[in-house]
Design an enzyme around this catalytic site. Structure first.
Site, PDB file in Angstrom:
ATOM      1  N   ASP A   6      -1.830  -6.050   9.170  1.00  0.00           N
ATOM      2  CA  ASP A   6      -2.783  -4.930   8.865  1.00  0.00           C
ATOM      3  C   ASP A   6      -4.115  -5.783   8.284  1.00  0.00           C
ATOM      4  OD1 ASP A   6      -4.437  -3.165   7.694  1.00  0.00           O
ATOM      5  OD2 ASP A   6      -2.787  -1.814   7.109  1.00  0.00           O
TER       6      ASP A   6
ATOM      7  N   ILE B 146      -6.996  -4.525   7.669  1.00  0.00           N
ATOM      8  CA  ILE B 146      -8.122  -3.585   7.542  1.00  0.00           C
ATOM      9  C   ILE B 146      -9.299  -4.341   6.269  1.00  0.00           C
ATOM     10  CG2 ILE B 146      -6.585  -2.526   5.827  1.00  0.00           C
ATOM     11  CD1 ILE B 146      -7.834   0.255   6.581  1.00  0.00           C
TER      12      ILE B 146
ATOM     13  N   TYR C 232       0.927  -1.196  -0.046  1.00  0.00           N
ATOM     14  CA  TYR C 232      -0.137  -0.035  -0.029  1.00  0.00           C
ATOM     15  C   TYR C 232       0.818   1.158   0.064  1.00  0.00           C
ATOM     16  CZ  TYR C 232      -2.722   3.506   2.607  1.00  0.00           C
ATOM     17  OH  TYR C 232      -3.476   4.719   3.158  1.00  0.00           O
TER      18      TYR C 232
ATOM     19  N   LYS D 266     -12.788   0.353   5.370  1.00  0.00           N
ATOM     20  CA  LYS D 266     -12.737  -0.464   4.180  1.00  0.00           C
ATOM     21  C   LYS D 266     -14.182  -1.616   4.430  1.00  0.00           C
ATOM     22  CE  LYS D 266      -9.016   1.248   3.142  1.00  0.00           C
ATOM     23  NZ  LYS D 266      -9.241   2.152   1.938  1.00  0.00           N
TER      24      LYS D 266
HETATM   25  C1  LIG Z   1      -3.502  -1.833   3.856  1.00  0.00           C
HETATM   26  C2  LIG Z   1      -4.214  -0.387   4.424  1.00  0.00           C
HETATM   27  N1  LIG Z   1      -3.751  -0.078   5.769  1.00  0.00           N
HETATM   28  C3  LIG Z   1      -4.286   1.104   6.053  1.00  0.00           C
HETATM   29  C4  LIG Z   1      -4.953   2.061   5.298  1.00  0.00           C
HETATM   30  C5  LIG Z   1      -5.472   3.459   6.068  1.00  0.00           C
HETATM   31  O1  LIG Z   1      -6.883   3.202   6.400  1.00  0.00           O
HETATM   32  P1  LIG Z   1      -7.696   4.441   7.213  1.00  0.00           P
HETATM   33  O2  LIG Z   1      -8.659   4.945   6.559  1.00  0.00           O
HETATM   34  O3  LIG Z   1      -8.375   3.557   8.503  1.00  0.00           O
HETATM   35  O4  LIG Z   1      -6.750   5.334   7.827  1.00  0.00           O
HETATM   36  C6  LIG Z   1      -5.378   1.638   4.073  1.00  0.00           C
HETATM   37  C7  LIG Z   1      -6.131   2.587   3.370  1.00  0.00           C
HETATM   38  O5  LIG Z   1      -6.202   2.291   2.127  1.00  0.00           O
HETATM   39  C8  LIG Z   1      -5.052   0.566   3.579  1.00  0.00           C
HETATM   40  O6  LIG Z   1      -5.301  -0.020   2.297  1.00  0.00           O
END
Ligand SMILES: Cc1ncc(COP(=O)(O)O)c(C=O)c1O
Length: 468
Positions: A230, A232, A145, A272
């Protein structure tokens, strides 16, 4: 400039990456079906807009939750007054249960081990502040990312050392790639403090296999370092193989009473899975009491407002809602992903087989005029300005092979996705006709003779200095 700090003036934030420049170009000429039908379609933003109707209908049926009310009585004052950094217990309970539900209730989470943060962005940075000192390093599998350069490095002074993964095995992590990254860090005199993975992966749209997770667990245990997972995108797994979280992998090996249990930390967010990036709701989950205590103190710099916590505590405690949302959202994501994959296939473009996320990892290597990152940038600019699609080049994700692009599918309507597929198909047809390929060969020769524009050079050199 002289009056500012080094942090304020350094360029390690990464905002000049093509990932963010694509967003800027989109903002200048955004597609709208009526007002600007020839505009740029945003396919570089991992947003989930597919299930807003489910959230909106819940809000309509539960007006108290967003209206500062509990059992019909106003709790405005209670929410408006000072909140400490521990978060609302009702929200933390609801969030850990939601996290467990997403993982098929195979694992449980203790709300006392949870730290609330303003999104996963803040969670990742806070973990860096807790686990590493400036000049120490975390190993990250590529492609990763693009925001991690900002989130992990910029303010903390921590370095990222890439674990190079390749298309030859679907970008899976191998033992030799891990060892090589570790050696690379040592050569640069960087002390390795841990490995950070994204599972499901952004940008690959895949989940990690049990073998990969076991390899990582054994590696961090042997080196006595941390592992951040991570997660998410954990609620977006829409196809087989099913999701294996790091907690499940640890428990399957009965590692609860070992050091490694205290060295694994999970990052989560509702940006997400629930499609709420604007609400700024994230979390760190750790079994390490010292990390939880330090991260809680640091969370003062990025708390989640009481109002948001209250609303979401009511929403996530509604089990009928969460179970319907999770199932329906995954069904919709699968449908979208299938649409994208078949639309691209129709244009002669393949993708890495995915089972999660809001995007596909798309193979456009055959459309490059040469196997270089300059050629990738040229193709990206063509797709952005001529085709009108903002997609993210693999180089912005530190991919080591030119020609891969991340393409998002969940932030637009079906009609817009269909239009984007028509545009890409016409583009591929136009560049693969004989006359055009002659022209393209000529263009390549010309462009080789000319030096690349400063802009392209700046982008590609930035993207290929991950160690900077
Ligand atoms: C792998 C990953 N980590 C963290 C984030 C950041 O997310 P947040 O909007 O919760 O700060 C993203 C956002 O695209 C992501 O894809």
């Amino acid at each position: 400039m002289k009056l500012l700090s080094r942090k304020a003036t350094c360029n390690s934030h990464g905002q000049d990456s093509s990932y963010f420049l694509g967003w800027q170009e989109y903002e200048k000429n955004p597609f709208h079906e009526v007002r600007n039908p020839a505009g740029i379609i945003q396919m570089g933003l991992a947003e989930n807009q597919l299930s807003f109707d489910i959230l909106e209908s819940w809000l309509a049926n539960n007006p108290d939750a967003a209206g500062f009310k509990r059992d019909g009585e106003s709790i405005f004052r209670e929410l408006a007054l000072f909140q400490d950094y521990n978060g609302l217990p009702s929200f933390k309970n609801a969030l850990v249960e939601f996290m467990a539900e997403i993982r098929g209730n195979k694992v449980r989470f203790d709300p006392n081990n949870l730290v609330l943060t303003a999104g996963a962005t803040s969670a990742n940075e806070t973990l860096m502040f807790c686990l590493a000192d400036p000049g120490e390093a975390f190993l990250l599998p590529t492609p990763y990312y693009p925001g991690f350069d900002r989130d992990l490095k910029w303010r903390t002074g921590v370095e990222i050392v890439p674990i190079h993964c390749s298309s030859s095995n679907g970008f899976q992590i191998t033992g030799s790639a891990l060892e090589e990254a570790y050696q690379q860090a040592q050569k640069r005199n960087l002390k390795v403090k841990g490995v950070l993975i994204t599972n499901p992966s952004n940008p690959l749209g895949t989940t990690m296999s049990r073998d990969e997770l076991n390899l990582l667990i054994s590696f961090v245990a042997a080196k006595d370092i941390h592992l951040i997972s991570d997660e998410i995108y954990s609620g977006t797994v829409f196809d087989s193989p099913s999701y294996i979280s790091i907690t499940e992998a640890l428990m399957d090996r009965n590692l609860e009473l070992t050091n490694v249990w205290d060295h694994v930390h999970i990052v989560y967010s509702l940006s997400k899975d629930l499609g709420l990036p604007g609400f700024r709701v994230g979390a760190i989950y750790s079994n390490n009491a010292t990390v939880v205590a330090a991260a809680t103190k640091m969370s003062s710099f990025g708390l989640v407002s009481s109002q948001t916590q209250y609303l979401l505590s009511v929403m996530l405690s509604d089990k009928k809602f969460t179970s319907n949302y999770i199932t329906e959202n995954q069904k919709r994501l699968k449908k979208r992903c299938d649409m994208l994959v078949s639309g691209l296939k129709n244009a002669g473009i393949g993708c890495l087989k995915s089972n999660a996320g809001l995007f596909c990892w798309v193979d456009m290597r055959h459309l490059l005029i040469s196997k270089t990152f300059e050629a990738e940038m040229e193709l990206w600019k063509k797709v952005l300005y001529e085709v009108g699609l903002n997609i993210s080049p693999g180089s912005s994700c530190h991919c080591t092979e030119p020609g891969w692009f991340r393409v998002c599918f969940a932030n637009m309507s079906e009609d817009t996705l269909n239009l984007s597929m028509q545009r890409i198909k016409s583009f591929v047809q136009s560049i693969t006709t004989d006359g055009d390929s002659r022209n393209r060969r000529q263009t390549v020769r010309n462009s080789r003779r000319r030096s690349l524009t400063k802009w392209v050079f700046r982008l590609s050199s930035y993207d290929h200095e991950p160690e900077r």
